[in-house]
Design a protein around this motif. Structure first.
Motif, PDB file in Angstrom:
ATOM      1  N   ASP A   1      32.099  40.196  34.811  1.00 34.62           N
ATOM      2  CA  ASP A   1      32.412  39.276  35.901  1.00 34.62           C
ATOM      3  C   ASP A   1      33.300  39.978  36.911  1.00 34.62           C
ATOM      4  N   GLY A   2      33.066  39.708  38.245  1.00 33.49           N
ATOM      5  CA  GLY A   2      33.851  40.438  39.228  1.00 33.49           C
ATOM      6  C   GLY A   2      34.479  39.538  40.247  1.00 33.49           C
ATOM      7  N   THR A   3      34.714  38.298  39.938  1.00 34.96           N
ATOM      8  CA  THR A   3      35.228  37.373  40.936  1.00 34.96           C
ATOM      9  C   THR A   3      36.728  37.210  40.880  1.00 34.96           C
ATOM     10  N   GLY A   4      37.393  37.800  39.931  1.00 37.25           N
ATOM     11  CA  GLY A   4      38.848  37.693  39.843  1.00 37.25           C
ATOM     12  C   GLY A   4      39.287  37.454  38.430  1.00 37.25           C
ATOM     13  N   GLU A   5      38.904  36.326  37.830  1.00 32.29           N
ATOM     14  CA  GLU A   5      39.294  36.021  36.463  1.00 32.29           C
ATOM     15  C   GLU A   5      38.035  35.695  35.647  1.00 32.29           C
ATOM     16  N   ALA A   6      38.102  35.971  34.337  1.00 31.44           N
ATOM     17  CA  ALA A   6      36.956  35.698  33.489  1.00 31.44           C
ATOM     18  C   ALA A   6      36.708  34.192  33.420  1.00 31.44           C
ATOM     19  N   SER A   7      35.424  33.830  33.520  1.00 30.31           N
ATOM     20  CA  SER A   7      35.089  32.410  33.527  1.00 30.31           C
ATOM     21  C   SER A   7      34.666  31.933  32.150  1.00 30.31           C
TER      22      SER A   7
ATOM     23  N   GLN B   1      29.131  39.604  44.046  1.00 27.86           N
ATOM     24  CA  GLN B   1      30.224  38.735  44.487  1.00 27.86           C
ATOM     25  C   GLN B   1      29.923  38.118  45.852  1.00 27.86           C
ATOM     26  N   ASN B   2      29.310  38.888  46.730  1.00 24.09           N
ATOM     27  CA  ASN B   2      29.071  38.435  48.106  1.00 24.09           C
ATOM     28  C   ASN B   2      27.786  37.643  48.270  1.00 24.09           C
ATOM     29  N   SER B   3      26.930  37.666  47.221  1.00 25.11           N
ATOM     30  CA  SER B   3      25.638  36.981  47.356  1.00 25.11           C
ATOM     31  C   SER B   3      25.756  35.491  47.011  1.00 25.11           C
TER      32      SER B   3
END
Length: 611
Positions: free
Chosen positions: A391-397, A609-611
């Motif tokens: 995952d690359g959005t900040g924190e693990a989901s 992340q940007n998609s």
């Protein structure tokens, strides 16, 4: 594409192992569906093998009969094969080791000195020791190549086969693990090998390298994976006379010099075991010419150790350790110690392995008889007359609501990363063939294909909401490809999983930034590379440094990785992997394949992340 007797380049190892096991009275395979290519003695498989020391080995395929061809009574108890020129994964190696545990009072693991093999076999041996703490296990390296001047960086070559033979025979006599290991180490310290190639090899499914050697060049010391050798020579057509003899004399002189440099061999050697090894495609007619030239050196080359006038000689010739279809030979000399002939008896001990030959006692020229030709009565009369490898959005989901059991963001990242890498496999492979051994493209393809398949089949479902579990599962999937990149990928992902586990135990919200930094730290610590060594660390570490600041974005990390990757183009010397054997004229202006791989992954994460 080079023509080959194969069905599919992705099934080469599976198919050859099935061919190997046709003689089921000697060899039995671990279930190929397990994903491991392991051969064991049939006596181990059916439970009739007496409990004693087991000698095991393995490595990348393409070197047959090494190593699985030497499984049988009198030699190896088991062997594991990786993909072509790629170390088997640590999970496959561990599967092999576990298969011999029930019949073993101890295990000796003999490995040739290559980076991927050292990493993966070392990991498997450590895992086995943890699960079976009372079972003694030893691992040793064979590094008999004397083509390179740097003694700390010598590769394992055909001399390994002599070591396997004496160790296997000693184990089957009932010797203890310490005794078997001592015998094997004595042989390894007393053996030297030098190889030469007229033409390099080509990995199945790839184009031949037509630019490596011209029609009038040879390469002394070319490695069994096609690594650059000591130097290349241009053959002067006007001096083609006695070419084989002159070449063999130079090779034997280098071997003799190396043996003389080993402590005490000039005074303790009591005999010689000589091996002339066909590296793949040398015609038998030329092999015989080379054998004759070796014999001439033994009796007329004035060697101090490699001298048939001073020592009796046991002579072996054939294909003992190959390099696909490489047109080349290697010459090996084992100096037999003062042990009342024991090591020689181990070499001559019976074995089931058809790949092994007992060789023969080489007689000096003066004792090689010739007989007169038989003449017809008419001819007699005439003669008489005229006097003949998240995952690359900040924190693990932690949410889980998709068809694959993972949250949609996690699925997206895994998918985008694997698809991006798959799209770059051919480029990575071509770059690695130029600067290394060419296996990274196929290694990445196999690992990504497995990860993608495990995702689509829902095998990661148990990891939903558990990043520590997920990254361990991905590590297991990705590392099936083996090779150095497979080992380093596993180290990185397991480092991330370990970080996630620690964060969870401390009651913190799992942070992929901390995990990324930990994975990078583990790669550097266990792999030994630093920034500036021309490895994937040159891209990985700058990205980790950005993420460690907390304010650094993924885009900035990806940019840092790209800058680091670009810096490898100006590095004239690699310090790790097979690239360290490549000259600066090839490396300069070319990025390191591992660094490129890191950039592909970072760009894929940013894209997802940007998609």
């Amino acid at each position: 594409m080079a023509k080959r007797f194969i069905n599919d380049r992705d099934s080469v190892v599976r198919d050859l192992m099935h061919g190997l096991s046709l003689n089921s009275s000697v060899v039995t395979l671990l279930d190929p569906e397990s994903g491991s290519h392991v051969a064991v003695r049939t006596s181990v498989a059916d439970g009739t093998q007496p409990r004693r020391v087991s000698v095991v080995s393995g490595g990348g395929s393409g070197h047959e009969p090494m190593a699985a061809g030497y499984v049988g009574e009198g030699m190896l108890t088991a062997a594991v094969a990786g993909e072509v020129f790629s170390s088997p994964s640590d999970t496959s190696i561990l599967a092999m080791l576990e298969s011999v545990v029930p019949c073993s009072t101890g295990i000796l693991v003999i490995v040739m000195n290559y980076g991927g093999d050292k990493l993966n076999f070392g990991t498997a041996v450590r895992d086995l020791k943890r699960s079976h703490p009372r079972l003694p296990v030893k691992m040793m390296l064979v590094e008999d190549d004397v083509a390179r001047q740097d003694e700390s960086d010598r590769r394992g070559l055909a001399g390994t086969i002599f070591v396997l033979k004496v160790a296997g025979a000693a184990a089957d006599e009932g010797k203890s693990l310490d005794e078997v290991a001592t015998i094997a180490r004595t042989a390894a310290k007393s053996v030297s090998t030098f190889g030469v190639a007229l033409e390099p090899c080509t990995i199945p499914g790839h184009e031949p390298d037509t630019n490596r050697l011209t029609s009038d060049e040879i390469e002394l010391g070319m490695g069994i994976h096609g690594e650059p050798g000591d130097k290349s020579y241009r053959i002067d057509r006007s001096q083609a006379q006695n070419f084989a003899r002159r070449l063999v004399f130079e090779m034997c002189s280098r071997i003799d010099g190396a043996l003389c440099g080993k402590d005490g061999l000039t005074t303790t050697c009591t005999g010689l075991a000589i091996m002339v090894n066909n590296l793949g495609s040398v015609p038998q007619s030329e092999m015989l010419i080379v054998c004759h030239a070796v014999s001439e050196f033994l009796y007329h080359g004035n060697g101090r150790v490699m001298n048939g006038n001073l020592h009796h000689v046991r002579f072996f010739s054939g294909s003992f350790l190959t390099s696909l279809q490489m047109n080349g030979v290697s010459i090996t000399c084992l100096a037999l110690p003062m042990d009342n002939g024991y090591m020689e008896r181990l070499l001559l001990a019976e074995t089931e392995c058809e790949a092994w030959s007992k060789g023969f006692a080489l007689q000096p020229p003066s004792r090689r008889r010739t007989i007169p030709r038989f003449l017809s009565s008419k001819q007699a009369d005439t003669k008489k007359s005229y006097g003949g490898e998240q995952d690359g959005t900040g924190e693990a989901s932690s949410d889980s609501n998709s068809k694959y059991g993972l949250n949609s963001r996690t699925e997206k990242y895994i998918t985008v990363i694997t698809e991006s890498l798959l799209a770059k496999c051919d480029y990575l492979g071509s770059l690695d063939r130029l600067t290394g051994d060419g296996d990274i493209g196929d290694t990445v393809r196999k690992g990504c294909t497995r990860v993608h398949a495990d995702l689509t089949h829902g095998r990661f479902t148990p990891a939903a909401g558990k990043p520590n579990v997920l990254f361990n599962m991905i590590a297991n999937s990705a590392s099936v490809s083996g090779g150095s990149i497979g080992a380093l990928t596993r180290i990185f992902l397991e480092g991330m999983a370990s970080s996630f586990q620690k964060q969870i135990e401390e009651g913190r919200t799992p942070s992929w930034r901390d995990a990324f930094v930990q994975g990078t730290h583990d790669v550097m610590e266990q792999g030994g590379a630093n920034v500036g060594d021309r490895t994937l660390v040159d891209a990985l570490k700058p990205a980790a440094n950005v993420l460690a600041t907390r304010n650094g974005t993924l885009s900035q990390a990806a940019h840092a990785a790209q800058v680091g990757c670009e810096s490898t183009k100006s590095m004239a010397k690699a310090k790790f992997g097979r690239s360290k054997h490549v000259g600066s004229d090839v490396l300069l202006n070319q990025p390191d394949p591992g660094a490129v791989l890191v950039c592909v992954v970072m760009d894929a994460i940013v894209s997802a992340q940007n998609s």
